[in-house]
Design a protein around this motif. Structure first.
Motif, PDB file in Angstrom:
ATOM      1  N   ARG A  67       0.855  -1.179   0.000  1.00  0.00           N
ATOM      2  CA  ARG A  67       0.000   0.000   0.000  1.00  0.00           C
ATOM      3  C   ARG A  67       0.892   1.229   0.000  1.00  0.00           C
ATOM      4  O   ARG A  67       1.624   1.468   0.964  1.00  0.00           O
ATOM      5  N   ALA A  69       1.324   5.337  -0.570  1.00  0.00           N
ATOM      6  CA  ALA A  69       0.646   6.635  -0.594  1.00  0.00           C
ATOM      7  C   ALA A  69       1.214   7.490  -1.720  1.00  0.00           C
ATOM      8  O   ALA A  69       2.413   7.415  -2.034  1.00  0.00           O
ATOM      9  N   LEU A  95      -3.127  11.096  -1.180  1.00  0.00           N
ATOM     10  CA  LEU A  95      -3.011  12.043  -0.075  1.00  0.00           C
ATOM     11  C   LEU A  95      -3.218  13.456  -0.593  1.00  0.00           C
ATOM     12  O   LEU A  95      -2.903  13.761  -1.749  1.00  0.00           O
ATOM     13  N   THR A 104      -2.701  13.226   8.027  1.00  0.00           N
ATOM     14  CA  THR A 104      -2.060  12.424   6.984  1.00  0.00           C
ATOM     15  C   THR A 104      -1.337  11.233   7.586  1.00  0.00           C
ATOM     16  O   THR A 104      -1.432  10.107   7.086  1.00  0.00           O
ATOM     17  N   GLU A 105      -0.608  11.455   8.673  1.00  0.00           N
ATOM     18  CA  GLU A 105       0.103  10.360   9.337  1.00  0.00           C
ATOM     19  C   GLU A 105      -0.872   9.299   9.835  1.00  0.00           C
ATOM     20  O   GLU A 105      -0.601   8.094   9.748  1.00  0.00           O
ATOM     21  N   ILE A 108      -2.027   7.245   6.863  1.00  0.00           N
ATOM     22  CA  ILE A 108      -0.950   6.357   6.431  1.00  0.00           C
ATOM     23  C   ILE A 108      -0.876   5.129   7.332  1.00  0.00           C
ATOM     24  O   ILE A 108      -0.709   3.990   6.864  1.00  0.00           O
ATOM     25  N   VAL A 113       0.353   1.816   5.019  1.00  0.00           N
ATOM     26  CA  VAL A 113       1.254   2.284   3.958  1.00  0.00           C
ATOM     27  C   VAL A 113       2.696   1.929   4.288  1.00  0.00           C
ATOM     28  O   VAL A 113       3.168   2.140   5.410  1.00  0.00           O
ATOM     29  N   THR A 116       5.678   6.257   0.858  1.00  0.00           N
ATOM     30  CA  THR A 116       4.974   7.399   0.261  1.00  0.00           C
ATOM     31  C   THR A 116       5.804   7.927  -0.886  1.00  0.00           C
ATOM     32  O   THR A 116       6.994   8.241  -0.705  1.00  0.00           O
ATOM     33  N   LEU A 128       7.017  13.697   6.645  1.00  0.00           N
ATOM     34  CA  LEU A 128       6.449  12.441   7.114  1.00  0.00           C
ATOM     35  C   LEU A 128       7.505  11.584   7.800  1.00  0.00           C
ATOM     36  O   LEU A 128       8.697  11.637   7.462  1.00  0.00           O
TER      37      LEU A 128
END
Length: 607
Positions: A67, A69, A95, A104-105, A108, A113, A116, A128
């Motif tokens: 997965r 991002a 995102l 966002t974190e 994820i 995820v 990214t 991130l």
């Protein structure tokens, strides 16, 4: 009504999305696929760029099932990156660069995820904590063919608002998106068309905007302006000859109210997100009689649209219906016990069929709650929407059976916003409601009870929320109250809060106001037209009067037409009062006219 089922789909519609591009690349390699400003990609170039980037990702240990991002601005690069992720067998988790880092974190983490990827500058700015990989600045030349994704494998994990304060990641399969967009029967899309891509990549409508084009050999036209104004949209559609577009209901209402010239170029418009107003639909169809106007309905969990209806003038004596199921969907109008209700009676809409989401990423308990194995109809998603069926199977929409709301096309759980407010140290309690629900002027309003100690400023609370919530979840107004009114059963009385909002607005309107300057008066008149009530005070605040981001688009458009000055949305909200905007406009007018130099001596040679 027992159930209604969409027409059976042809087998070749159940495919992985990269295969759709490869198919057209083989048939018409030189046909236009993507337009991004002055940059263009043919189907052959798009296919090769996707395969080359997929090989690059595999070299960086992206494996099938990962997965990943994707953090990019809306661009041709976005389309190439999606193809590349799927070519490597990965799942794309879009995102939003404008979202707060903490949110966002959290997304994820929930999506599982492992990496990214995206634009180097955006990745640097996001800061991130997990692994990141900057995408090459220019498309790679070519790459080998690979097995890539299977039709039943996940294509996207897209996040929606969650009632617990935690967004829900909806997992959508390749096959589900392909079935929605391949040779659609609910809207006309041909290889000669150009489809506008202007929605955020994280909004499920973007799947229609990009893939309705690429599934049918048409061209995707990327709107490169991050937050386009109404004028930006019209210019973009005219410049690139766009023929098909999706608009949220609220945006459609704004464009319709202005008889926007955007409709003069378009042949087909799909509208969705909230209940369509009959008056706006009637006005658009009268002014642009050739327009194919489609009212689409569907939560993200049903892959963008579950039903659709082509609106005609005959539908505009009442709110237009949401239509019949499309592209493999089934619909069932059931009572609280899961039994069918008679035609004409109201019940909850349960959706089934081949395009249901796989569930919520990392949330098995929530998946089991909303995706139900019905004893006779199979696997169904409980939408929470109240509908009724006409004898011919057409559905009418009647609202929600819970607190979930739609504001400007976004699905919002008020509890998520309330949760974020209650986590603030100076907030004791909070309630969130919608002022003007079901209208183009709908806005999110928060009522806050302050904790003991210094009283929090409403503006400060809004600013703090921007650090933890996306823009569409930040209330348009925050009001401090001594306590939250309760119903006899002990629940928050949201109707009383709505009445308080209207009373406060009326009280402000009744306050005597000092005289305004001519320019302030001109700004106030433009505001009044969009807000639907007279603005009489130079200190009037746009948000406090019921304004929001979509109305701001309309106001900036009117200011450009009336006063010849184009304000960016960022400048508009940085100067939210009549007086502040008048001052901005005055400076802009002075700067725009070369014959006005107030600081230049009278006999200067400057011209």
């Amino acid at each position: 009504m027992t159930s209604t089922t969409a027409p059976t789909l042809a087998p070749d519609r159940a495919t992985a999305l990269p295969d759709l591009v490869a198919r057209h690349a083989a048939r018409t390699p030189d046909a236009l696929a993507v337009v991004d400003g002055d940059t263009t990609l043919t189907y052959g170039q798009l296919d090769r760029a996707g395969r080359a980037l997929a090989a690059h990702l595999r070299e960086h240990q992206v494996a099938p099932g990962d997965r990943v991002a994707l953090l990019t601005t809306r661009s041709a690069r976005t389309v190439v990156a999606q193809l590349a992720l799927w070519g490597a067998g990965a799942v794309c988790v879009p995102l939003d660069p404008a979202q707060p880092r903490l949110r966002t974190e959290g997304m994820i983490a929930d999506a599982g995820v492992t990496l990214t990827v995206g634009d180097a500058k955006l990745l640097d700015a996001a800061g991130l904590t997990g692994p990141v990989l900057a995408l090459p600045e220019v498309p790679l030349a070519d790459g080998p063919s690979t097995a890539g994704a299977a039709p039943d494998s996940p294509a996207f994990i897209m996040f929606t608002s969650g009632s617990t304060g935690r967004p829900k990641g909806v997992t959508l399969a390749h096959r589900a998106v392909a079935e929605l967009v391949t040779a659609p029967e609910y809207v006309t899309v041909t290889a000669r068309d150009r489809v506008l891509f202007h929605s955020p990549m994280t909004f499920d409508a973007s799947t229609f905007e990009v893939w309705a084009a690429l599934a049918n050999g048409a061209a995707v036209v990327v709107c490169t302006v991050p937050r386009p104004s109404l004028e930006d949209l019209a210019r973009h559609v005219e410049r690139h000859g766009v023929t098909v577009a999706f608009f949220t209901t609220a945006l459609f209402h704004q464009l319709a109210a202005r008889r926007s010239r955007v409709f003069g170029q378009l042949r087909s418009v799909v509208v969705g997100g909230e209940a369509m107003a009959a008056r706006q639909a009637r006005d658009v169809l009268a002014a642009f009689p050739w327009l194919e106007l489609v009212n689409g309905y569907g939560p993200t969990e049903t892959t963008t649209f579950a039903t659709a209806h082509t609106v005609t003038g005959h539908d505009c004596d009442a709110p237009p219906p949401i239509g019949r199921p499309i592209a493999g969907a089934t619909v069932h109008v059931l009572d609280a016990d899961g039994n069918p209700v008679p035609d004409g009676d109201r019940g909850e809409l349960w959706v089934g069929g081949t395009r249901l989401a796989d569930g919520y990423a990392g949330r098995p308990e929530l998946t089991a709650e909303r995706f139900v194995d019905h004893p006779t109809a199979g696997r169904l998603y409980r939408t929470g929407d109240i509908v009724s069926a006409r004898p011919d199977g057409v559905l009418d929409f009647h609202g929600r059976n819970d607190d979930q709301v739609k504001v400007r096309g976004f699905r919002i759980e008020p509890a998520e916003v309330e949760h974020a407010l209650r986590r603030q140290p100076d907030v004791d309690d909070a309630a969130v409601t919608v002022d003007g629900a079901g209208t183009p002027e709908a806005r999110l309003v928060a009522f806050v009870v302050a904790a003991p100690g210094p009283v929090a400023a409403a503006t400060a609370l809004r600013e703090r929320l921007t650090a933890v919530l996306p823009a569409h979840l930040v209330p348009d107004a925050v009001t401090l109250v001594d306590h939250l009114p309760l119903t006899p059963s002990g629940k928050v009385d949201r109707r009383a809060l709505a009445d308080r909002t209207r009373a406060a607005a009326q009280g402000a309107a009744d306050t005597p106001a000092p005289a305004m300057s001519p320019l302030e008066q001109a700004v106030a008149e433009v505001w009044s037209q969009s807000l639907g009530s007279e603005v009489t005070h130079a200190g009037a605040d746009f948000l406090a009067l019921g304004g929001h981001s979509l109305l701001a688009l309309a106001v900036t458009d009117d200011l450009r037409e009336e006063l010849g000055v184009e304000l960016a949305l960022a400048d508009f909200f940085a100067a939210p009062t009549v007086a502040a905007q008048a001052a901005l406009i005055e400076r802009a007018l002075l700067a725009a006219h070369s014959d006005l130099h107030p600081d230049t001596p009278e006999h200067s040679d400057v011209h």
